[in-house]
Design a protein around this motif. Structure first.
Motif, PDB file in Angstrom:
ATOM      1  N   VAL A  74       0.878  -1.169   0.000  1.00  0.00           N
ATOM      2  CA  VAL A  74       0.000   0.000   0.000  1.00  0.00           C
ATOM      3  C   VAL A  74       0.919   1.223   0.000  1.00  0.00           C
ATOM      4  O   VAL A  74       1.702   1.410   0.930  1.00  0.00           O
ATOM      5  CB  VAL A  74      -0.934   0.019   1.224  1.00  0.00           C
ATOM      6  N   CYS A  75       0.859   2.000  -1.083  1.00  0.00           N
ATOM      7  CA  CYS A  75       1.756   3.154  -1.261  1.00  0.00           C
ATOM      8  C   CYS A  75       3.215   2.756  -1.068  1.00  0.00           C
ATOM      9  O   CYS A  75       3.988   3.422  -0.376  1.00  0.00           O
ATOM     10  CB  CYS A  75       1.362   4.296  -0.338  1.00  0.00           C
ATOM     11  N   ARG A 103      -6.008   4.294  -1.896  1.00  0.00           N
ATOM     12  CA  ARG A 103      -6.595   5.630  -2.106  1.00  0.00           C
ATOM     13  C   ARG A 103      -6.544   6.442  -0.813  1.00  0.00           C
ATOM     14  O   ARG A 103      -6.142   7.616  -0.816  1.00  0.00           O
ATOM     15  CB  ARG A 103      -8.040   5.497  -2.580  1.00  0.00           C
ATOM     16  N   ILE A 104      -6.938   5.816   0.288  1.00  0.00           N
ATOM     17  CA  ILE A 104      -6.960   6.529   1.575  1.00  0.00           C
ATOM     18  C   ILE A 104      -5.542   6.894   2.011  1.00  0.00           C
ATOM     19  O   ILE A 104      -5.285   8.022   2.451  1.00  0.00           O
ATOM     20  CB  ILE A 104      -7.660   5.663   2.640  1.00  0.00           C
ATOM     21  N   MET A 105      -4.618   5.942   1.896  1.00  0.00           N
ATOM     22  CA  MET A 105      -3.233   6.204   2.292  1.00  0.00           C
ATOM     23  C   MET A 105      -2.623   7.290   1.405  1.00  0.00           C
ATOM     24  O   MET A 105      -1.900   8.174   1.894  1.00  0.00           O
ATOM     25  CB  MET A 105      -2.411   4.918   2.194  1.00  0.00           C
ATOM     26  N   ARG A 106      -2.902   7.242   0.111  1.00  0.00           N
ATOM     27  CA  ARG A 106      -2.362   8.255  -0.802  1.00  0.00           C
ATOM     28  C   ARG A 106      -2.869   9.645  -0.428  1.00  0.00           C
ATOM     29  O   ARG A 106      -2.103  10.610  -0.404  1.00  0.00           O
ATOM     30  CB  ARG A 106      -2.749   7.914  -2.239  1.00  0.00           C
ATOM     31  N   HIS A 107      -4.154   9.739  -0.109  1.00  0.00           N
ATOM     32  CA  HIS A 107      -4.733  11.021   0.318  1.00  0.00           C
ATOM     33  C   HIS A 107      -4.040  11.507   1.592  1.00  0.00           C
ATOM     34  O   HIS A 107      -3.710  12.690   1.717  1.00  0.00           O
ATOM     35  CB  HIS A 107      -6.233  10.859   0.546  1.00  0.00           C
ATOM     36  N   ARG A 108      -3.806  10.594   2.517  1.00  0.00           N
ATOM     37  CA  ARG A 108      -3.168  10.942   3.786  1.00  0.00           C
ATOM     38  C   ARG A 108      -1.748  11.460   3.559  1.00  0.00           C
ATOM     39  O   ARG A 108      -1.342  12.482   4.121  1.00  0.00           O
ATOM     40  CB  ARG A 108      -3.157   9.694   4.675  1.00  0.00           C
ATOM     41  N   ILE A 164       2.492   9.330  -4.331  1.00  0.00           N
ATOM     42  CA  ILE A 164       3.700   9.528  -3.531  1.00  0.00           C
ATOM     43  C   ILE A 164       3.736   8.452  -2.450  1.00  0.00           C
ATOM     44  O   ILE A 164       2.783   8.301  -1.683  1.00  0.00           O
ATOM     45  CB  ILE A 164       3.725  10.930  -2.903  1.00  0.00           C
ATOM     46  N   GLU A 165       4.834   7.721  -2.388  1.00  0.00           N
ATOM     47  CA  GLU A 165       4.932   6.642  -1.421  1.00  0.00           C
ATOM     48  C   GLU A 165       5.308   7.171  -0.036  1.00  0.00           C
ATOM     49  O   GLU A 165       5.731   8.319   0.134  1.00  0.00           O
ATOM     50  CB  GLU A 165       5.922   5.582  -1.902  1.00  0.00           C
ATOM     51  N   ASP A 166       5.179   6.292   0.932  1.00  0.00           N
ATOM     52  CA  ASP A 166       5.208   6.652   2.346  1.00  0.00           C
ATOM     53  C   ASP A 166       6.535   7.256   2.806  1.00  0.00           C
ATOM     54  O   ASP A 166       6.560   8.111   3.680  1.00  0.00           O
ATOM     55  CB  ASP A 166       4.886   5.392   3.168  1.00  0.00           C
ATOM     56  N   ASN A 190      12.670   5.729  -1.161  1.00  0.00           N
ATOM     57  CA  ASN A 190      13.229   6.712  -0.231  1.00  0.00           C
ATOM     58  C   ASN A 190      13.643   7.992  -0.955  1.00  0.00           C
ATOM     59  O   ASN A 190      14.593   8.658  -0.535  1.00  0.00           O
ATOM     60  CB  ASN A 190      14.444   6.117   0.491  1.00  0.00           C
ATOM     61  N   SER A 191      12.961   8.336  -2.011  1.00  0.00           N
ATOM     62  CA  SER A 191      13.320   9.520  -2.785  1.00  0.00           C
ATOM     63  C   SER A 191      13.254  10.777  -1.921  1.00  0.00           C
ATOM     64  O   SER A 191      12.376  10.926  -1.078  1.00  0.00           O
ATOM     65  CB  SER A 191      12.381   9.684  -3.986  1.00  0.00           C
TER      66      SER A 191
END
Length: 457
Positions: free
Chosen positions: A28-29, A238-243, A263-265, A284-285
């Motif tokens: 997830v993300c 979707r929820i994680m991406r919004h967060r 954008i990943e975590d 880790n960008s």
């Protein structure tokens, strides 16, 4: 504060995912679901974390490493049976044990901290994380007494009409007095249709013993979402991406279209950077300040300096300096180091190359296995010929070199400082500094050749 322990349930196969990949390892993300859970639990000052593994056990251990202890559930016989596998590690220890599912990637440490606090303040033996939902169909209902404590959990199929009107539901996350938990687990029966041992039965056992069972209601049902199929996986994404996007925007990043920005975590982005639609930033960008990224760009495991522009391009596992202009349609392949004030233009591919300050390859070039100095100009259509079919070789282009259009630099070769390479040349030998190198066949014009050709028809 009491000792804190955590048990993460991650042994189920996840057949509804219809995947060869073990359920809790679905990302997830950019991060496996179970890793999200462990990362949040790690913020809670827990003394020990035990992850219950089963299907794909070695893969889960490889992912989490030494962030957790592990207990193997060889047969999946229910949630109570799963928790019981942690007995050897946790039984007899004074403290509070959190039980959380490894397929709930959206759960926050703040919510679990509130659950611990409610558990301690109410002096309960068990505390249930609950949530309110508009349509509670299929969920176990929380029945409270006049003191607000939990009287019982009623499964939907067993609920009366009045109980079905209750919209506070059991999320499947709990805090237990650790000693009471493992004592109660010994009395959980599998006398049910499925022949499994269910963790909610511990609640009933504790109630019959006259113990207090409390509940903490999270205001955000979404974070309790359990992922059991690809539909729920997409919803969690979707929820994680919004967060994630909201965090970046509140920290001073402009995201033009958050719903279409990925954008990943673990990504870091500086203030006043603008992210355009269709852009993915992964791993880790680290993106500096005042950059422009996108539209439709992919940045994966890259370090990008300040005031850099990357348009409609892809960059992987490389460092990119400040005030660099990349794209459109450029490709930065792994192990490249692009220094400051560089121009990488349209349809340019960079692979395992160093690109010095102020240098440019404005269009239609391939620069692979190369060291390019400062203030170098690489003309349109030029390439470093780095591969002989078996081995890769290095091209060195020193400072202030001018490479004319459509040149082939056949490695291993060095172009000396300040040298010029004439357009259309194929360079197979080193070029001295400040020299002009011309390596092309002499032009021959054959008069009336077309007329002769036509006579043969």
């Amino acid at each position: 504060m009491s000792n804190r322990f955590a048990v993460i349930l991650a042994a189920g196969q996840g057949t509804r995912m219809k995947s060869k990949l073990y359920k809790v390892l679905h990302p997830v993300c950019g991060k496996p679901m179970v890793q999200h859970v462990v990362d949040q639990v790690n913020k809670l000052n827990t003394q020990e974390i035990v992850t219950i593994i089963g299907h794909g056990a070695e893969m889960v251990k490889a992912e989490l490493g030494d962030a957790s202890h592990y207990a193997l559930q060889e047969q999946q016989l229910g949630t109570a049976h799963a928790v019981r596998q942690a007995q050897e590690i946790l039984e007899g220890k004074q403290g509070i044990t959190l039980v959380v599912c490894g397929d709930t990637p959206l759960i926050r440490s703040e919510t679990m901290e509130s659950l611990f606090k409610q558990h301690e303040e109410s002096k309960a033996k068990a505390t249930i994380l609950t949530a309110k939902i508009e349509d509670p169909t299929g969920y176990g209902r929380i029945i409270r007494n006049e003191n607000g404590h939990v009287e019982k959990i009623v499964e939907h199929k067993d609920a009366s009409e009045a109980e079905r009107q209750i919209n506070e539901i059991n999320t499947g996350t709990y805090c237990f007095d650790n000693i009471a938990l493992f004592e109660a687990l010994k009395n959980v029966s599998n006398d049910n249709v499925q022949g499994e041992y269910y963790l909610p039965d511990v609640i009933e056992i504790l109630k019959k013993q006259g113990e207090v069972v409390a509940a903490y209601q999270t205001p955000d049902f979404e974070e309790t979402l359990g992922v059991n199929d690809r539909v729920a996986l997409a919803e969690a994404e979707r929820i994680m991406r919004h967060r994630i996007n909201e965090i970046h925007m509140r920290n001073g990043v402009t995201i033009i279209d958050p719903a279409n920005t990925y954008i990943e975590d673990q990504v870091t982005i500086g203030q006043d950077t603008v992210i355009f639609p269709g852009t993915s930033i992964k791993g880790n960008s680290v993106i500096g300040s005042e950059c422009q990224i996108g539209p439709n760009s992919e940045i994966d495991q890259c370090l990008v300096g300040n005031e850099t522009v990357i348009r409609q391009s892809a960059a992987f596992a490389s460092s990119i300096g400040s005030r660099v202009n990349i794209g459109p349609f450029a490709h930065i392949r792994p192990d490249s180091a692009i220094h400051d004030d560089v121009k990488i233009g349209n349809f340019v591919e960079i692979k395992k190359a160093v690109f010095g300050n102020g240098s440019k390859a404005s269009h239609l070039s391939y620069i692979g296995d190369a060291e390019v100095g400062d203030n170098v100009n690489i003309g349109c259509g030029s390439i470093t010929v780095n591969y002989d079919g078996k081995n890769k070789f290095l091209t060195k282009i020193e400072d202030d070199v001018f490479i004319g259009c459509n040149s082939n630099l056949v490695a291993p070769v060095t172009i000396g400082k300040g040298a010029y390479v004439a357009a259309g040349s194929t360079i197979t030998k080193n070029v001295p500094g400040n020299a002009l190198s011309i390596a092309r066949a002499q032009q021959v014009n054959k008069d009336n050749y077309v007329d002769k050709l036509n006579l043969k028809k």
